[in-house]
Scaffold this motif. Structure first.
Motif, PDB file in Angstrom:
ATOM      1  N   UNK A   1       1.303  -0.925   0.220  1.00 33.76           N
ATOM      2  CA  UNK A   1      -0.376   0.399   0.285  1.00 33.76           C
ATOM      3  C   UNK A   1       0.738   1.202   0.053  1.00 33.76           C
ATOM      4  N   UNK A   2       2.187   1.641   0.584  1.00 37.21           N
ATOM      5  CA  UNK A   2       2.584   2.068   0.509  1.00 37.21           C
ATOM      6  C   UNK A   2       3.564   3.032  -0.641  1.00 37.21           C
ATOM      7  N   UNK A   3       4.107   1.657  -0.917  1.00 34.22           N
ATOM      8  CA  UNK A   3       4.587   1.457  -2.230  1.00 34.22           C
ATOM      9  C   UNK A   3       3.752   1.946  -2.908  1.00 34.22           C
ATOM     10  N   UNK A   4       2.349   1.707  -3.387  1.00 34.87           N
ATOM     11  CA  UNK A   4       1.151   2.457  -4.262  1.00 34.87           C
ATOM     12  C   UNK A   4       1.311   3.710  -3.645  1.00 34.87           C
ATOM     13  N   UNK A   5       1.373   4.543  -2.485  1.00 33.71           N
ATOM     14  CA  UNK A   5       1.327   5.904  -2.585  1.00 33.71           C
ATOM     15  C   UNK A   5       2.159   6.422  -3.358  1.00 33.71           C
ATOM     16  N   UNK A   6       3.596   5.836  -3.195  1.00 31.51           N
ATOM     17  CA  UNK A   6       4.904   6.501  -3.685  1.00 31.51           C
ATOM     18  C   UNK A   6       4.827   6.581  -5.482  1.00 31.51           C
ATOM     19  N   UNK A   7       4.652   5.747  -5.670  1.00 30.35           N
ATOM     20  CA  UNK A   7       4.073   5.437  -7.329  1.00 30.35           C
ATOM     21  C   UNK A   7       2.942   7.379  -7.287  1.00 30.35           C
ATOM     22  N   UNK A   8       2.293   6.976  -6.817  1.00 32.92           N
ATOM     23  CA  UNK A   8       1.515   7.903  -7.107  1.00 32.92           C
ATOM     24  C   UNK A   8       1.467   9.186  -6.889  1.00 32.92           C
ATOM     25  N   UNK A   9       2.553   9.036  -6.385  1.00 33.74           N
ATOM     26  CA  UNK A   9       3.746  10.692  -5.848  1.00 33.74           C
ATOM     27  C   UNK A   9       4.159  10.505  -7.376  1.00 33.74           C
ATOM     28  N   UNK A  10       4.759  10.132  -7.635  1.00 30.06           N
ATOM     29  CA  UNK A  10       6.092  10.054  -8.867  1.00 30.06           C
ATOM     30  C   UNK A  10       4.804  10.371  -9.672  1.00 30.06           C
ATOM     31  N   UNK A  11       3.538   9.567  -9.954  1.00 28.80           N
ATOM     32  CA  UNK A  11       2.375  10.000 -11.001  1.00 28.80           C
ATOM     33  C   UNK A  11       2.131  11.547 -11.224  1.00 28.80           C
ATOM     34  N   UNK A  12       1.498  11.851 -10.265  1.00 27.72           N
ATOM     35  CA  UNK A  12       0.823  13.368  -9.973  1.00 27.72           C
ATOM     36  C   UNK A  12       2.574  14.268  -9.756  1.00 27.72           C
ATOM     37  N   UNK A  13       3.590  13.968  -9.424  1.00 26.69           N
ATOM     38  CA  UNK A  13       4.659  15.042 -10.525  1.00 26.69           C
ATOM     39  C   UNK A  13       4.690  15.532 -11.710  1.00 26.69           C
ATOM     40  N   UNK A  14       4.311  14.582 -12.609  1.00 24.11           N
ATOM     41  CA  UNK A  14       4.436  14.763 -14.088  1.00 24.11           C
ATOM     42  C   UNK A  14       2.908  15.036 -14.664  1.00 24.11           C
ATOM     43  N   UNK A  15       2.134  14.777 -13.779  1.00 27.01           N
ATOM     44  CA  UNK A  15       0.562  15.588 -14.002  1.00 27.01           C
ATOM     45  C   UNK A  15      -0.172  14.432 -15.253  1.00 27.01           C
ATOM     46  N   UNK A  16       0.445  13.124 -14.377  1.00 23.20           N
ATOM     47  CA  UNK A  16      -0.082  12.075 -15.152  1.00 23.20           C
ATOM     48  C   UNK A  16      -1.931  11.440 -13.692  1.00 23.20           C
TER      49      UNK A  16
END
Length: 284
Positions: A196-211
Motif C-alpha cells: 500500500x505504501x508503495x502505491x502511495x509513492x508510485x502515485x507521488x511520482x505520477x502526480x509530479x508529472x501531472x498524470x
C-alpha cells in the motif's frame, strides 16, 4: 407706595374673583374639569400676589418677581431633545454604514485568500512539473543510444531491498525510474506489507508529472481500508487534488469529507491544503 397700592388692588380683585369662582354652583350646573383648573390657577395667582405684597411690606425693599417656568423654556428643552434624537439617528445610520463596509471588507479578504490559495496550488504544480522536466532531461542525456537499452534487471528476491531501491530513486529526484521501480514493486510483491505504501509513492511520482488519472488510481489503491499511517492523510489529499485536476469536483469533495472524517488529527499542512482544495473544487 404706588406699587403697593396697585398690588393690593390686584390682590383684592383676585380674591373677589376667586370668591365668586368658589361660590357653590347649583347641583344642576357642576364645574367641569376646565373650570376647576381655571380656579386652581387663580388661587395660585392669589397666593403669589399675597406673598409679594407681604414681602414688600415686611422688608420695605423693591420686590423682584422671579418668573416661573415659561413656555419658551419648555420649547427650548423640546428643541434640545429633538436635536439629540436627530444626532442619535445620524449615529445609528453611520453605525449601519460601518457594519456594511466591514462585511464587504471581510468578503473581499475571503476572496483574496481563495485566489492566493489557488495561485499557491498552481505554483506548486509548476514547480513539480519543472523538477520533472529537469529529471527527464538529465535521464535523456544519460540514456544510451536507441537500440542499445539493456533489459531491466530482475527484481530483488527481498521485497525490503526492492522497496529501498525505489525509495532511494525518489529521494534522489529520479522520478521516472522511481515510478518504474514502485510500479514493479506493486506488481512483483502484491502481498507485501508495504504494498500500500508503495502505491502511495508510485502515485507521488505520477502526480509530479501531472498524470492525474494514473495517480488517482495509485492513491485509491494506497488508501483502501483507510490505513492509519503517517502518509494516509496526504494520500487522501493528493487523491482529491488529482480529482480536481480531472474536473471530478463532486468526487473530490467527497474525498475531502472522508479526509476530515477518517483523519481528524491530520497534520496542519494537510488540513491547510485540504481547505484550499475545497475552495478550488467549490465544495459546499
Amino acid at each position: 407706595m404706588k406699587l403697593k397700592s396697585v398690588l393690593l388692588a390686584a390682590l383684592f380683585a383676585s380674591v373677589a374673583t376667586v370668591a365668586v369662582a368658589q361660590t357653590p354652583l347649583p347641583p344642576a350646573d357642576p364645574l367641569d374639569d376646565r373650570s376647576a383648573k381655571r380656579v386652581e390657577r387663580m388661587e395660585k395667582v392669589v397666593r403669589e400676589l399675597r406673598a409679594i405684597v407681604f414681602q414688600g411690606r415686611d422688608t420695605g425693599k423693591p420686590v423682584v418677581v422671579q418668573p416661573a417656568e415659561t413656555d419658551a423654556q419648555i420649547g427650548a428643552l423640546n428643541e434640545r431633545v429633538g436635536d439629540l434624537e436627530q444626532t442619535l439617528t445620524k449615529l445609528n445610520g453611520q453605525n449601519e454604514t460601518a457594519n456594511f463596509e466591514l462585511t464587504k471588507a471581510n468578503r473581499a479578504a475571503a476572496d483574496q485568500k481563495a485566489r492566493a490559495d489557488a495561485l499557491e496550488q498552481r505554483l506548486a504544480a509548476v514547480e513539480k512539473t519543472l523538477a520533472d522536466l529537469q529529471t527527464a532531461a538529465a535521464a535523456q542525456v544519460a540514456a544510451p543510444a536507441v537500440g542499445t537499452t539493456p533489459p531491466p534487471p530482475a527484481p530483488p528476491a527481498d521485497p525490503a531491498v526492492a522497496f529501498k531501491q525505489a525509495k532511494d530513486l525518489l529521494l534522489a529526484g529520479d522520478y521516472a525510474n522511481a515510478e518504474q521501480a514502485f510500479s514493479a514493486f506493486v506488481a512483483n510483491y502484491p502481498e507485501s506489507t508495504r504494498s500500500a505504501e508503495a502505491k502511495y509513492w508510485w502515485g507521488e511520482t505520477l502526480f509530479v508529472r501531472e498524470a492525474y488519472s494514473d495517480a488517482a488510481g495509485a492513491y485509491i489503491g494506497a488508501i483502501r481500508g483507510w490505513p492509519q499511517t503517517t502518509w494516509g492523510p496526504d494520500a487522501t489529499l493528493k487523491l482529491a487534488r488529482s480529482l480536481v485536476a480531472l474536473k471530478k469536483t463532486t468526487d473530490a469533495c467527497r474525498t475531502l469529507d472522508e479526509l476530515s472524517k477518517r483523519y481528524p488529527k491530520a497534520p496542519a499542512q494537510v488540513t491547510s491544503r485540504a481547505a484550499s482544495t475545497r475552495v478550488a473544487a467549490k465544495c459546499s
